[in-house]
Design a protein around this motif. Sequence first.
Motif, short mmCIF file in Angstrom:
data_model
loop_
_atom_site.label_atom_id
_atom_site.label_comp_id
_atom_site.label_asym_id
_atom_site.label_seq_id
_atom_site.Cartn_x
_atom_site.Cartn_y
_atom_site.Cartn_z
N PHE A 113 -15.33 -5.79 5.73
CA PHE A 113 -13.97 -5.74 6.27
C PHE A 113 -13.84 -6.58 7.54
CE2 PHE A 113 -14.15 -2.22 3.43
CZ PHE A 113 -12.87 -2.13 2.90
N TRP A 137 -4.16 -3.62 10.72
CA TRP A 137 -3.18 -2.88 9.93
C TRP A 137 -3.49 -2.92 8.44
CZ3 TRP A 137 -1.07 -6.79 7.10
CH2 TRP A 137 -1.01 -8.06 7.70
N PRO A 185 -13.70 9.96 0.97
CA PRO A 185 -14.11 9.13 2.10
C PRO A 185 -12.97 8.28 2.64
CG PRO A 185 -15.14 8.42 0.05
CD PRO A 185 -14.46 9.70 -0.24
N SER A 186 -13.14 7.91 3.86
CA SER A 186 -12.15 7.09 4.53
C SER A 186 -11.91 5.81 3.75
CB SER A 186 -12.70 6.79 5.93
OG SER A 186 -12.16 5.64 6.43
N GLY A 187 -10.63 5.49 3.54
CA GLY A 187 -10.30 4.25 2.83
C GLY A 187 -10.22 4.42 1.32
N CYS A 188 -10.22 5.66 0.81
CA CYS A 188 -10.24 5.83 -0.63
C CYS A 188 -8.85 5.88 -1.23
CB CYS A 188 -11.02 7.09 -1.02
SG CYS A 188 -10.17 8.60 -0.60
N THR A 234 -4.04 8.35 1.79
CA THR A 234 -2.76 8.06 2.43
C THR A 234 -1.86 7.29 1.47
OG1 THR A 234 -3.76 8.03 4.61
CG2 THR A 234 -1.69 6.85 4.36
N THR A 235 -2.44 6.32 0.81
CA THR A 235 -1.65 5.50 -0.10
C THR A 235 -1.03 6.36 -1.19
OG1 THR A 235 -3.17 3.70 0.34
CG2 THR A 235 -1.71 3.46 -1.54
N GLN A 243 -0.37 10.32 9.45
CA GLN A 243 -1.71 10.40 10.04
C GLN A 243 -1.66 10.20 11.56
OE1 GLN A 243 -4.37 8.10 7.69
NE2 GLN A 243 -6.22 8.84 8.69
#
Lengths: 307, 304, 258, 258, 277
Positions: C130, C136, D42-45, D48-49, D86
């Motif tokens: 990343f 963002w 996990p974070s980024g999975c 939120t989306t 968040q």
Amino acid sequence: DELTLQLKWVTQAQFAGYYVAQAQGFYEEEGLDVTILPGGPDIAPTQVLAGGGADVIVEWMPAALAARERGLPLVNIAQPFKSSGMMLTCLAETGIQNPETDFAGKTLGVWFSGNEYPFLSWMNTLGLSTEGGEGGVTVLKQGFNVDPLLQKQAACISTMTYNEYGQVLDAGLSEDDLVTFKYEDQGVATLEDGLYVLESTLEDDAMVDRLARFVRASMKGWEYAAANPDEAAEIVLENDETGAQTMEHQARMMREIALLLEGSDGTLDEADYQRTVDTLLSGGSDPVISAAPEGAWSPVVTDRAFN
Amino acid sequence: MTDAVLNAPQARRLRLHTGDLLPILTVLLVIVAVWYLGAIRMNAAWERDQAARAGVQLTTSELVSRTLTQDRPVLPAPHQVAQGLWEGVAGQAVTSRRSLVWHAWVTLSATLAGFGIGTALGIVLAVGIVHSRVMDLSVMPWAVASQTVPILAIAPMVIVVLASVGVTGLLPKAIIAAWLSFFPVLVGMVKGLRTPDGMQLDLMRSWSAPKTRVFWNLRLPSSLPYLFASLKVAIAAALVGTIVGELPAGATAGLGARLLSGSYYGQTVQIWSALFAAAILAAVLVALIGLIERTVLSRMGLAR
Amino acid sequence: MDAVIEAQRVSLTFQTADGPVHALKDVDLAIAPGEFVSFIGPSGCGKTTFLRSVAALETPTSGRLSVNGMEPDAARRARAYGFVFQAPGLYPWRTISGNISLPLEIMGFSRSERAERVARVLDLVELTGFAGKFPWQLSGGMQQRASIARALAFDADILLMDEPFGALDEIVRDRLNEALLALWRKTGKTIGFVTHSIPEAVYLSTKIVVMSPRPGRITKVIDSPLPPERPLEIRDTPEFIALAHEVREGLREGHGYD
Amino acid sequence: MDAVIEAQRVSLTFQTADGPVHALKDVDLAIAPGEFVSFIGPSGCGKTTFLRSVAALETPTSGRLSVNGMEPDAARRARAYGFVFQAPGLYPWRTISGNISLPLEIMGFSRSERAERVARVLDLVELTGFAGKFPWQLSGGMQQRASIARALAFDADILLMDEPFGALDEIVRDRLNEALLALWRKTGKTIGFVTHSIPEAVYLSTKIVVMSPRPGRITKVIDSPLPPERPLEIRDTPEFIALAHEVREGLREGHGYD
Amino acid sequence: MSALPILGVWLGGIALNVWLARINTRLSRGLIAAVFGLTLILLWEMAVRIYQIPTVILPAPSQIAASFAANRSILWTDFVQTILRGALMGWVIGAFAAILTAIAIDRSPFLQRGLLPIGNFVAALPIVGIAPILVMWFGFDWQSKAAVVVVMVFFPILVNMVAGLKATDALQRDLMASWAAPYGASLWKLRLPAAMPFLFNGLKITTTLALIGAIVAEFFGSPTRGMGFRISTAVGRLDLPLVWAEIVVAALAGTLFYGIVALAEKKVTFWHPSQRG
Ligand SMILES: Nc1ncnc2c1ncn2[C@@H]1O[C@H](COP(=O)(O)OP(=O)(O)OP(=O)(O)O)[C@@H](O)[C@H]1O
Ligand SMILES: Nc1ncnc2c1ncn2[C@@H]1O[C@H](COP(=O)(O)OP(=O)(O)OP(=O)(O)O)[C@@H](O)[C@H]1O
Ligand SMILES: Cc1ncc(C[n+]2csc(CCO)c2C)c(N)n1
Ligand SMILES: [Mg+2]
Ligand SMILES: [Mg+2]
């Protein structure tokens, strides 16, 4: 020898003599290298002279005398224009016929920036206040052109015989639609385009000599221009950097200018000077000049040029 | 907070897409229509007067066609202006004094010079103001005061004074242009340089970054959106300044001189042509800055 | 006196439009070199404010605070701190790797050194891949990890971390806890660490500071008897559970005051 | 079909400068009315989306998503959602009470009704006394609580909460967990809840959705056998511990893919 | 040699200000600006005297002050005509028009795509060119000056306002969306407050533009009062002290005008980081 001339207004046939003298090589013949600076609506030639931006200026006598009273020692060294081209042009439909009786309550367009003095003197002799109201006239600061008359925003506007008057006619009004009052005819004429320098310049004999040659060549230019108006107009056009002037307009202007030149060889006529001073002194409550000036003109240059 | 402010990847930027053509054309059409109506209305009075003077009766269609073909209309019709522009641009050799391209070039060079000087001055002052309390407190009020000085009044004096010390030509105009353009840059830049929020500044402090670093790596990048917005205003202002400088400069060359002489001889078509030439010039300059803005900001990941 | 961080009767009051807020009141604390100190306490009790004061980002209204025997401000200028803020605070115009290398640039690391360090810490917080993204474009937890990486990249002697792992899932959190502990053991840094998780505080710290709010005071300072070597399984030992219980009780008391 | 929220093969790909990011891939899920669903992963999975897609704040690139039998967008316009983001996202020009009453103003509640509700939710999140402060005058956790209060103030049928309790200490968190559970039982709302805490997910939910990253997929959906009445002590029961273990295993698997 | 006293005064002023900057009180802050200004004025007076610059080029501050005192009633008439009537009226009308247009543009994507490019273009028309036309259309009195000011201030305010209405952050917009806020609510409660810092940027820049516009327009025709009128006639009469007295009035009025707007900005956008300090 180098010499810088500051004109009172933009490049046009009003200054044809100088451009012709330059184009025809009259200056060169006198051993002069003349730079001609065009003026503009907000250029005060007197200020340019004071700042050292020019050696000689073309200016109207009322403005020159007013500047003299302000402590700027201007001296008239030559007077190519014998008569005044200023007039007030009115719409006939407003019913104005006689200045004595018909101006009261009307709106009149006037040029300021030093060109307002003759008008103020005239109104003073007529006994009209310029502050508006019943018994007075409302004065507008007229802009660059004749629109206020065409738009009927003013009953009368200031015009020059050689310029704005023609524009009014060009716009489609006929002479019958208009009533004009020349300042000459009203007895309030003041001297227009003359050549002025600072007093200190005349103390230098070499400068006087240079100026004499300049005046001589310029008058030659004027003669030539008056005799060949079309050619003079063409020369003016060549010098016009805006590219806005038209041949037709400049040729007509040249012919009108020629009328104003008649009767002058460049030497100032003391009677004309006296009349101008008298007119200006009669400025009423707010006279243009408060005392008759001393040494505001000098024949040394013309004497040396023509004798 | 601030990353959120700038975090709008989906927000589309104003850009000319083919899809914009329709709205632009519609609005244009409306404007032109209103313009024609206005021209007819404003020019009609004169035609009626003329007819009355000549003692003839005008039919409506005669009246309309005459109002749109006057030599010195109060408001020239769009096609007259277009024609004037076309003749000024394409009808002349570019070196001719009747060519609008030539005059535009004269104006442009002074504008760019003034814009350069003004922008540099604005940025330098803004940097000083943000970093020095003395400058902040003493310069800002006087910078404001400087802008309230009526330039058209000062312009002839500036030109006269500069001429008397031998500076003529492009520079006096450029100085007037700079005078007008430094202020928007100053105001926008001061705001921009102060945009970083507490946390962003605290980070820098926790690294004990020297002021120069805070400037280059934080204040300057966060001020760029403000800077570009200001530059757009500033370049338009510089153009206005140049034209103002050309007005009293003795009507020599440049779009301002064209405007003046047009105005002097009541040639409305010439005024409007010069006006549009100036507006086109300004629009092109603003668009150019917009282009630079987009490239720079998108390279920085800030494009919105 | 060999305390790295020493607070004596430190108080801090914010002046707001509707009256003063007493964020810290008479805080006394001494932190020895190489200690790992956790701060725990209810939201709004002044943890952030205390950490910020240590880093000279706030100035106490009264009391004395010294870091390495200097004023906090002098210590800050000597680049004694790495700070992780409660919110990520990444610069939006820099990519993730650009953000991490920024403090390194400021501190004058060479280009190759920077690249090497950025790669190392990105790997540590599991964000390799990343590096080229803008903030963002990352999820909340990923942004938080990037901000941790940034504070770790330059080797400050004192690490101040304000809820660094708040937005992370348990597994990543465990891994990062282990990594942080390993780093601490290896480097002997002094670490100030704010957390809301009792197990996390107990697992990581040599000293746990329990705070209570309005005004923010220290109610309890607990020294951990756990050895420096701490496998994750230590969390099931009775010592660990007893310690966690003690902290929880301390917290309850603080809340009781409300 | 009486599902409130139904996702069928929902995928969502972000286009970024350096290639597409597959945030969600073929997500199938049905949520019945009155369910309390936790999302963990996990974070980024893509948690939120997914929540954002349900609330019509993102549009899936493919698949079908329906809410109350409508398009998510229609449901949004029918004000079906209360959303806690968040990050707190408070409006800086409004005080805390002003922020909380904002959605109420928009939805046309009367002045007195607003005042009453603001007072009630402020009390719920333990922020009474901070009504007149501006957001930047609050600590991180307090801001987070204010934003929860804002979402609770108007009674939306569906509550979507993205890590609402991430920045809170254990005690406040426990209290708020209980309060949320009580609210849910009383009102029968449908709740989608993102968390990183396994105990929290197990304690609150009727259904736990475990996700894994790149591309974001659902790896496991666990229905909770726990009764609706849940005292805090339930966390020590074997069922609870078994469930927590199952979730942890699911998470581990997801991480294994990396 | 003659530059020495000038240099001395200059350095003295700087030193005094640096010293004043240390004591941070309301009074000292005001003093700094004053000291800076006084130093400038003193330098000016000295330069005029030492180098004997003619009055018609640059009058000395003392002469300007004398002229100011002698012409107070004229200056007041001109102030009312040009600033209160022309500039202020035009600014208010122009600002309102720009704000409303910005909202319309923000509301309608169609207008946004159609009007903004054209608006940009029209706004780029140099005012000096428009001034004679507007004088022709609206007559000689203050109405035409106000019209010029309207045209001048419109664009900068519009641009800033449009940018401001877009300056909400994604999260704030998402919140509004999640509440299904109707357009009006999201305008009043989100976009307008968020736009305020930008709007004030525009308003501040245009305070000075408004003055310039009103004065400049008088060069193209005016009744026999007004600051532009007085300046051009006074230049013609080489009454430079009066010219500068008018300029001083303009500068004072402009600074005051700007100050008032800046004060309003402080009050309205108290929450913005640049105001929180
Ligand atoms: N606007 C965006 N542009 C590009 N990529 C994005 C964007 N938003 C999210 N992503 C990517 O989508 C993926 C899922 O992000 P998401 O925010 O849904 O994760 P998450 O599960 O909520 O994580 P966390 O627990 O850290 O908040 C991440 O890889 C992220 O980088
Ligand atoms: N800039 C400020 N202005 C006014 N009050 C403030 C400011 N910053 C913090 N406070 C107040 O100080 C107190 C302590 O805040 P602090 O941020 O230190 O809490 P914290 O312990 O970090 O809480 P959390 O766990 O929620 O982050 C709070 O009551 C808060 O409202
Ligand atoms: C502002 C302004 N002042 C004067 C004139 C008129 N004008 C044109 S030529 C000329 C004689 C001077 O050479 C004069 C007085 C004008 N049109 N606009
Ligand atoms: Mg905190
Ligand atoms: Mg997330």
